[in-house]
Scaffold this motif. Sequence first.
Motif, short mmCIF file in Angstrom:
data_model
loop_
_atom_site.label_atom_id
_atom_site.label_comp_id
_atom_site.label_asym_id
_atom_site.label_seq_id
_atom_site.Cartn_x
_atom_site.Cartn_y
_atom_site.Cartn_z
N VAL A 57 0.83 -1.19 0.00
CA VAL A 57 0.00 0.00 0.00
C VAL A 57 0.87 1.25 0.00
O VAL A 57 0.62 2.21 -0.74
CB VAL A 57 -0.94 0.00 1.22
N LEU A 58 1.94 1.22 0.80
CA LEU A 58 2.82 2.40 0.88
C LEU A 58 3.48 2.67 -0.47
O LEU A 58 3.52 3.82 -0.93
CB LEU A 58 3.89 2.18 1.97
N ALA A 59 3.98 1.60 -1.12
CA ALA A 59 4.59 1.77 -2.44
C ALA A 59 3.56 2.33 -3.41
O ALA A 59 3.86 3.24 -4.21
CB ALA A 59 5.14 0.43 -2.94
N GLY A 60 2.33 1.85 -3.32
CA GLY A 60 1.25 2.35 -4.17
C GLY A 60 0.96 3.81 -3.90
O GLY A 60 0.72 4.60 -4.82
N ALA A 61 1.01 4.20 -2.60
CA ALA A 61 0.74 5.59 -2.23
C ALA A 61 1.80 6.50 -2.83
O ALA A 61 1.49 7.57 -3.38
CB ALA A 61 0.71 5.72 -0.70
N GLN A 62 3.06 6.06 -2.77
CA GLN A 62 4.14 6.89 -3.33
C GLN A 62 3.98 7.02 -4.85
O GLN A 62 4.09 8.12 -5.40
CB GLN A 62 5.51 6.28 -3.00
N ALA A 63 3.66 5.90 -5.51
CA ALA A 63 3.48 5.93 -6.96
C ALA A 63 2.34 6.87 -7.33
O ALA A 63 2.46 7.68 -8.26
CB ALA A 63 3.20 4.53 -7.48
N ALA A 69 0.76 14.50 -7.73
CA ALA A 69 1.26 15.77 -7.16
C ALA A 69 2.77 15.73 -7.08
O ALA A 69 3.35 15.80 -6.00
CB ALA A 69 0.65 15.99 -5.79
N PRO A 70 3.45 15.65 -8.27
CA PRO A 70 4.91 15.47 -8.24
C PRO A 70 5.65 16.65 -7.61
O PRO A 70 6.69 16.45 -6.98
CB PRO A 70 5.28 15.31 -9.72
N ASP A 71 5.15 17.88 -7.77
CA ASP A 71 5.89 19.01 -7.20
C ASP A 71 5.08 19.71 -6.11
O ASP A 71 5.05 20.93 -6.04
CB ASP A 71 6.31 19.99 -8.30
N ALA A 72 4.43 18.92 -5.27
CA ALA A 72 3.67 19.50 -4.17
C ALA A 72 4.62 20.09 -3.14
O ALA A 72 5.82 19.81 -3.14
CB ALA A 72 2.80 18.43 -3.53
N ILE A 77 1.24 10.84 4.48
CA ILE A 77 0.78 9.48 4.21
C ILE A 77 0.53 8.77 5.55
O ILE A 77 1.43 8.71 6.39
CB ILE A 77 1.83 8.70 3.40
N THR A 78 -0.67 8.27 5.74
CA THR A 78 -0.94 7.47 6.92
C THR A 78 -0.48 6.05 6.63
O THR A 78 -0.87 5.46 5.64
CB THR A 78 -2.45 7.44 7.23
N MET A 79 0.36 5.53 7.51
CA MET A 79 0.86 4.17 7.30
C MET A 79 -0.28 3.19 7.55
O MET A 79 -0.89 3.20 8.61
CB MET A 79 2.00 3.94 8.29
N PRO A 80 -0.60 2.38 6.55
CA PRO A 80 -1.73 1.46 6.74
C PRO A 80 -1.38 0.30 7.66
O PRO A 80 -0.22 -0.04 7.85
CB PRO A 80 -2.01 0.96 5.33
N ASN A 81 -2.39 -0.27 8.28
CA ASN A 81 -2.22 -1.52 9.02
C ASN A 81 -3.53 -2.29 8.92
O ASN A 81 -4.46 -1.86 8.23
CB ASN A 81 -1.80 -1.26 10.47
N THR A 82 -3.61 -3.41 9.61
CA THR A 82 -4.81 -4.24 9.44
C THR A 82 -6.04 -3.60 10.06
O THR A 82 -7.15 -4.03 9.81
CB THR A 82 -4.59 -5.62 10.07
N THR A 258 9.41 2.92 1.14
CA THR A 258 9.34 1.65 1.87
C THR A 258 10.64 1.33 2.58
O THR A 258 10.65 0.89 3.73
CB THR A 258 8.98 0.49 0.92
N SER A 259 11.78 1.63 1.91
CA SER A 259 13.06 1.30 2.56
C SER A 259 13.33 2.25 3.73
O SER A 259 13.85 1.84 4.77
CB SER A 259 14.21 1.34 1.55
N LEU A 260 12.93 3.53 3.57
CA LEU A 260 13.09 4.48 4.68
C LEU A 260 12.25 4.06 5.88
O LEU A 260 12.70 4.14 7.03
CB LEU A 260 12.68 5.89 4.25
N VAL A 261 11.02 3.62 5.61
CA VAL A 261 10.13 3.23 6.70
C VAL A 261 10.70 2.02 7.44
O VAL A 261 10.69 1.97 8.68
CB VAL A 261 8.71 2.95 6.17
N LEU A 262 11.25 1.07 6.70
CA LEU A 262 11.86 -0.10 7.36
C LEU A 262 13.00 0.33 8.27
O LEU A 262 13.12 -0.13 9.41
CB LEU A 262 12.37 -1.10 6.31
N ASP A 263 13.83 1.27 7.78
CA ASP A 263 14.95 1.76 8.59
C ASP A 263 14.42 2.52 9.81
O ASP A 263 14.91 2.34 10.93
CB ASP A 263 15.83 2.68 7.73
N ALA A 264 13.40 3.35 9.59
CA ALA A 264 12.83 4.14 10.70
C ALA A 264 12.24 3.23 11.77
O ALA A 264 12.42 3.46 12.97
CB ALA A 264 11.76 5.08 10.16
N GLU A 265 11.55 2.18 11.33
CA GLU A 265 10.94 1.27 12.31
C GLU A 265 12.02 0.58 13.14
O GLU A 265 11.83 0.32 14.32
CB GLU A 265 10.06 0.24 11.58
#
Lengths: 532, 104
Positions: A57-63, A69-72, A77-82, A258-265
Motif C-alpha cells: 500500500v505504501l509503495a502504491g501511495a508513493q506511486a 502531485a509530483p511538485d507538491a 501518508i498514513t501508514m496502513p495496518n490491518t 518503503t526502505s526508509l520506513v523499514l529503517d525508521a521502524e
Amino acid sequence: MNKGFRQSQSTLHTWSGLLLGWVLFLVFLCGTIAFWREGLNRYMRPELARVEQPMTVLAGAQAFLQTKAPDAKSWSITMPNTRIPGSQVFWQPQPKEGEEPTRGRRGRGDTRALIGEDGQVVEARETRGGEFFYRFHFDLYYMPVIWARWLVGAAAMMMLVAILSGIVTHKKIFRDFFTLRRQKGQRSWLDGHNASAVLALPFHLMITYTGLVTLMAMLMPWAILANYTDRDKLSDALFPSSAEVERAGQPTPLVKLTSLVLDAERRLGVPAGFIQVSEPGDASARVTVNAASSATLSSRTASVTYNGTNGALVWQSPPSGPAATTSGVMIGLHAGRFADITLRWIYFLCGAAGTLMVASGLVLWTVKRREKLPDPSRPHLGFHIVERLNVAVIGGFPFAIACMFWANRLLPVAMKDRADWEVHTLFIGWGLALVFVLVRRPALSWVALLGATGVLLAALPFYNLLRFNQNLLTPLRTGDLLPAGVDISLLIIAAAFVAVARRVASYKTGQAKRRSRRHADPQTGLMLEPAE
Amino acid sequence: MACRDSLSIGPRWRWLDVTLRIVAAVPMGYAVASLWAMALARMLPGARSEATVTGTLVAFALCAFAAMYAFAARSGVRAFFVLLTLGAIAGCITWTSISAGGRL
C-alpha cells in the motif's frame, strides 16, 4: 467528614452534574463510540478489503502521489495496518507567487485520496465513518469549533467537580457498590447511578482530567502567558522538529519510502504511523517518519527525519522532559490509541458505564423531585424542561445515531455531498425525536425512542447479511473479524435498548402500585438529600 | 469565627449567600487556578517549558478544588474572601517574578 461538608458537596454534585449534563451525555456517548473509530471507518465502508500488506500500500501511495502531485509542497501518508482501511494520503500544493503557504485543509476532497490494499486508489462510499463520533466528541456540529470546545471544556470541568463532590457525598461507597435494589423506584435509580459511577470510578476520573488536558492550551493558556511572549517558542521546546528546508529548484527523484520506513521502524523500535514528505521531487526533499500512536502510551510520538534524495538520517527527535511526557501520556491515555483489542473493550465498557452514570444521574434528578411535587400531573417549568430534555437527549440521540448508520447503508453511493448527508440524517432524526418528545408524554416517548433505536440497530446486521452477503461464517474464510464483530455488538446493544424500553413500559403500571404502598414505607426516598 | 455559619443566615439573605458561592466557585475558581498556574510556571525549577506544562496540568485540579471549597466554606462571604486572598498571593508572585525576570 462532618455532615455539613457532605451536604454542601451534595448540592454541588446535583447542580454541577445537571447544568451541562446533556452535553456531557453526548460527549461521553460519542467518545465511547469513538474508541472504535478505526473499526467504524472500515465498517462504514463495506466495499473495502482489509489491508494485508502495508508495504504494498505504501509503495502504491508513493506511486500515486508521484503522478498526481509530483511538485507538491508536502505529502502526508498514513501508514496502513490491518486496523485501518488503507492509507489516507494528503498533499499540499506549492503556494502561488507572493502567497503565504496555506495549511492544507484535510477535509478538502481535491487534495486527498485513499489507497486500498492493492496499492491503487479506491473509490469507497463517501462517509465520515467513525471520524464523525471522534470530532463530535469535542467539536460538536453546526457551530464554530472554538465555541464547541469551550462548551465541552466547561462541561468536562463540571464533570470533574461532579465526580469529586460525588465521592464526598457518597457515605458508603463500597457497601453501596454491591447493592442494587431492583424495582424500588428512586432507590433503584440511585443504586444504578452509584454502581455505574463506582464501578469505573478510576476511569471516570482519568478520562475527565485527561480530557481537560487535551484542550489545555485553549482552556488554560495562562501559564504559557506567564513565561512566553511568543507561543511558538514553547511549541519549539515541546514539539521539536527538524529544520524547515528551502526548495532548491533542482528536480531529484525521491528515494523509495518503503526502505526508509523499514529503517525508521528499526531505529524507533516500533511500527511507523505517519509519514510526512516535504518538497518531494526536489533536491531539498525531507522525509519524516513518526512512530505509530498505537505503539506508544504517549500521544507525543518519536520521529526521525531523512534526506529524501539519498536516504541519509538528518534528525532524530530528542526525549522529552518529565512534564511534557506526563501531558503526552495523559492525552494518550484519553485517546486510548495504544489499546489492543482487550484493553479497547475495557475502555469501551468503562465509557459505556460513564454514559450510563450521566444518564442515570439526569433521570435521578427528576425521579427524586417527582414524588415531592405538589401536583405530579402538572409539574413546574424547571421540572418539565429537565424531564423533556432527558428524553430528547438520552432517548433521542441514540435514535439519531441509529438513523445515521442506516443512512450510511441506504443513501445512494453516487450522491453529492453524501458524507454530509449522513450527518444531516443524524440531526434530522434527532429533530424528529425532539418533536415527538414535545408532543407526547415523556413516559410514552421513552418507550418509543428506546424501542425504535433497538429495532433500527437490530435490523442493520440483517441488512448487511442480505446486501453484502456477509454472514457469521465470512470471518472464518477471510480471517477478518471486524464486520461480524460490529454486527454482533450491534445486536447485543439493540437487545439492551429493547429490554430497557420494555422495562420502562412496565414501569408505568408498577409506579401506580408503588404509590399506594409508599405510605407504609416512609424509608424509601430520602437519601442524598441536598441541603435545601 | 467572625463569619457567620451559612445555616444561621436567615432565608432573606440565602440568595446572596448562594450567589456569592457561585461567583466564588466559577469565575473566581477559574481565576485562582489560572493565577496559580502562572505562579507555578514562574517559580518551579527546571526548563521553562516544563514548568509551564506542570503549572497548566495542576491548574485543572485547583479549579475543581476551588469550586468544592466555595460550597464547603462556612459562608459565601468567607469563600469569596479566601479565594480572593489566594488569588492575590499568586498574582503578587507572578507580577513580581515577571517584572524582575521578564518573559521569553
